[in-house]
Enzyme design. Structure first.
Site, PDB file in Angstrom:
ATOM      1  N   ALA A  10      -5.075  13.470   4.507  1.00 12.88           N
ATOM      2  CA  ALA A  10      -5.036  12.006   4.596  1.00 12.88           C
ATOM      3  C   ALA A  10      -4.743  11.399   3.227  1.00 12.88           C
ATOM      4  O   ALA A  10      -5.348  10.414   2.827  1.00 12.88           O
ATOM      5  CB  ALA A  10      -6.352  11.471   5.148  1.00 12.88           C
ATOM      6  N   SER A  12      -1.438  10.121   0.527  1.00 10.08           N
ATOM      7  CA  SER A  12      -0.488   9.012   0.637  1.00 10.08           C
ATOM      8  C   SER A  12       0.497   9.181   1.792  1.00 10.08           C
ATOM      9  O   SER A  12       0.586   8.334   2.681  1.00 10.08           O
ATOM     10  CB  SER A  12       0.281   8.855  -0.680  1.00 10.08           C
ATOM     11  OG  SER A  12      -0.611   8.592  -1.742  1.00 10.08           O
ATOM     12  N   ARG A  37     -16.452  14.115   4.856  1.00 12.17           N
ATOM     13  CA  ARG A  37     -15.240  13.291   4.841  1.00 12.17           C
ATOM     14  C   ARG A  37     -15.072  12.568   6.176  1.00 12.17           C
ATOM     15  O   ARG A  37     -14.646  11.413   6.220  1.00 12.17           O
ATOM     16  CB  ARG A  37     -14.004  14.163   4.565  1.00 12.17           C
ATOM     17  CG  ARG A  37     -13.894  14.657   3.143  1.00 12.17           C
ATOM     18  CD  ARG A  37     -13.738  13.525   2.155  1.00 12.17           C
ATOM     19  NE  ARG A  37     -12.403  12.939   2.156  1.00 12.17           N
ATOM     20  CZ  ARG A  37     -12.092  11.767   1.609  1.00 12.17           C
ATOM     21  NH1 ARG A  37     -13.034  11.021   1.046  1.00 12.17           N
ATOM     22  NH2 ARG A  37     -10.860  11.315   1.628  1.00 12.17           N
ATOM     23  N   ARG A 133      -2.240   5.335  -2.952  1.00 10.33           N
ATOM     24  CA  ARG A 133      -3.561   4.902  -2.473  1.00 10.33           C
ATOM     25  C   ARG A 133      -4.283   4.145  -3.580  1.00 10.33           C
ATOM     26  O   ARG A 133      -4.443   4.654  -4.676  1.00 10.33           O
ATOM     27  CB  ARG A 133      -4.396   6.110  -2.048  1.00 10.33           C
ATOM     28  CG  ARG A 133      -3.907   6.765  -0.779  1.00 10.33           C
ATOM     29  CD  ARG A 133      -4.878   7.823  -0.303  1.00 10.33           C
ATOM     30  NE  ARG A 133      -5.082   8.866  -1.309  1.00 10.33           N
ATOM     31  CZ  ARG A 133      -6.100   9.708  -1.309  1.00 10.33           C
ATOM     32  NH1 ARG A 133      -7.030   9.621  -0.379  1.00 10.33           N
ATOM     33  NH2 ARG A 133      -6.202  10.633  -2.242  1.00 10.33           N
ATOM     34  N   LYS A 184      15.765  18.742  -5.066  1.00  9.16           N
ATOM     35  CA  LYS A 184      14.593  17.964  -5.462  1.00  9.16           C
ATOM     36  C   LYS A 184      13.761  18.728  -6.482  1.00  9.16           C
ATOM     37  O   LYS A 184      13.244  18.152  -7.450  1.00  9.16           O
ATOM     38  CB  LYS A 184      13.759  17.622  -4.227  1.00  9.16           C
ATOM     39  CG  LYS A 184      12.631  16.633  -4.518  1.00  9.16           C
ATOM     40  CD  LYS A 184      11.888  16.253  -3.258  1.00  9.16           C
ATOM     41  CE  LYS A 184      10.748  15.291  -3.584  1.00  9.16           C
ATOM     42  NZ  LYS A 184       9.913  14.998  -2.403  1.00  9.16           N
ATOM     43  N   ASN A 202       9.281   7.651 -17.266  1.00  9.19           N
ATOM     44  CA  ASN A 202      10.548   8.339 -17.012  1.00  9.19           C
ATOM     45  C   ASN A 202      11.651   7.857 -17.953  1.00  9.19           C
ATOM     46  O   ASN A 202      12.456   8.646 -18.452  1.00  9.19           O
ATOM     47  CB  ASN A 202      10.987   8.127 -15.559  1.00  9.19           C
ATOM     48  CG  ASN A 202      10.073   8.834 -14.572  1.00  9.19           C
ATOM     49  OD1 ASN A 202       9.153   9.560 -14.962  1.00  9.19           O
ATOM     50  ND2 ASN A 202      10.311   8.627 -13.285  1.00  9.19           N
TER      51      ASN A 202
END
Length: 305
Positions: A10, A12, A37, A133, A184, A202
């Site tokens: 659970a 992002s 949890r 989050r 990626k 970045n």
């Protein structure tokens, strides 16, 4: 076959997928780590999705990994280093020919997961969607991206892609998913470690052009060795474009280190170096970057595996 989406992780992206699927009326169940949890989630009353400044709570049912109900479809949205053990724990609940969608960064964990569940189909995913989050059980949709999905062992697309369309999850089924994942990985290897070592956003990498160019040249050579020439095409130009387009952002690895969290180094730079070594073509600058990053993490008391 059951149409329920079980979602493991659970964080992002897991929360983002769960909320959109639930919003579209699909059956969704969260699989949480332990009873503590689960209790915390139940106290919160569900997952909250924040999109365009609007917050909406979704009371999605949840259970622990130890529940007994069978699982036909599982979205694996936990970190790469957690995925194999987490899936192994759920393996007894997976029906024969269950389908797993693997949302992990980097490469290596997908094969580790597949080895745990030889009776299941594993679909690999590569996502550029942005979510973060701000609080437990709340996910902010940060930016529209895209999701590529594919199965290196089976080119036939699954029926549940219709669910993604209904939930407005942008996606495309591709027979070249490994090319997407290698591309990626190369982008991450050229950017993320340097932002950590140079302690910069970045955009700060624009001042380290030669170092970036050298890494891109070695990564492109590695991609050719791995039979991924398409992933190598225009790699340096793409890296420079990403650096410019995300200049104000901190990389995910930078944020992990900043917050004292374990990084996914093993499945990014570590994987690249291991594959280069297996091909008998070790890349000097990649190896040196990997050693520097390991030392940096160890000095901060963070795991480097």
């Amino acid at each position: 076959m059951s149409s329920t989406w079980h979602i493991l992780g659970a964080g992002s992206l897991g929360s983002l997928w769960a909320c959109r699927l639930a919003q579209a009326g699909k059956a969704v169940r969260l699989v949480l780590r332990d009873p503590q949890r689960l209790q915390a989630y139940q106290r919160a009353g569900g997952l909250t999705l924040v999109h365009n400044g609007q917050a909406q709570r979704h009371a999605i049912p949840a259970e622990t990994a130890d529940a007994s109900t069978p699982i036909h479809r599982l979205l694996v949205a936990c970190k790469a280093y957690d995925a194999p053990k987490a899936v192994a724990r759920l393996a007894p609940r997976l029906v024969h020919n269950a389908e797993l969608i693997l949302l992990q960064n980097g490469l290596g964990s997908q094969d580790d997961v597949a080895n745990q569940v030889p009776h299941a189909r594993c679909v690999f995913a590569s996502s550029t969607e942005g979510a973060f989050r701000e609080a437990d059980w709340q996910v902010n949709f940060a930016g529209h991206g895209f999701n590529w999905l594919g199965d290196p062992a089976n080119p036939v697309p699954p029926d549940w892609l219709d669910d993604l369309a209904d939930a407005a999850i942008p996606h495309q089924w591709t027979p070249d998913i490994l090319t997407r994942l290698w591309r990626k990985l190369a982008l991450n290897c050229a950017i993320n470690p340097l932002t950590v070592l140079h302690d910069c956003r970045n955009g700060g990498l624009a001042e380290h052009h030669c170092e970036v160019a050298t890494l891109c040249a070695e990564l492109a050579e590695l991609l050719h060795c791995c039979g991924q020439p398409q992933a190598a095409e225009g790699l340096q130009q793409e890296v420079e474009r990403v650096i410019h387009a995300t200049a104000a952002n901190y990389s995910s690895m930078y944020q992990d280190v900043l917050h004292g969290r374990r990084t996914e180094i093993h499945y990014l730079l570590g994987h690249a170096c291991r594959v280069a070594s297996r091909h008998g073509r070790p890349q000097a600058h990649l190896e040196r970057l990997y050693r520097r990053l390991v030392e940096h993490l160890n000095a901060r008391g963070l795991p480097s595996d």
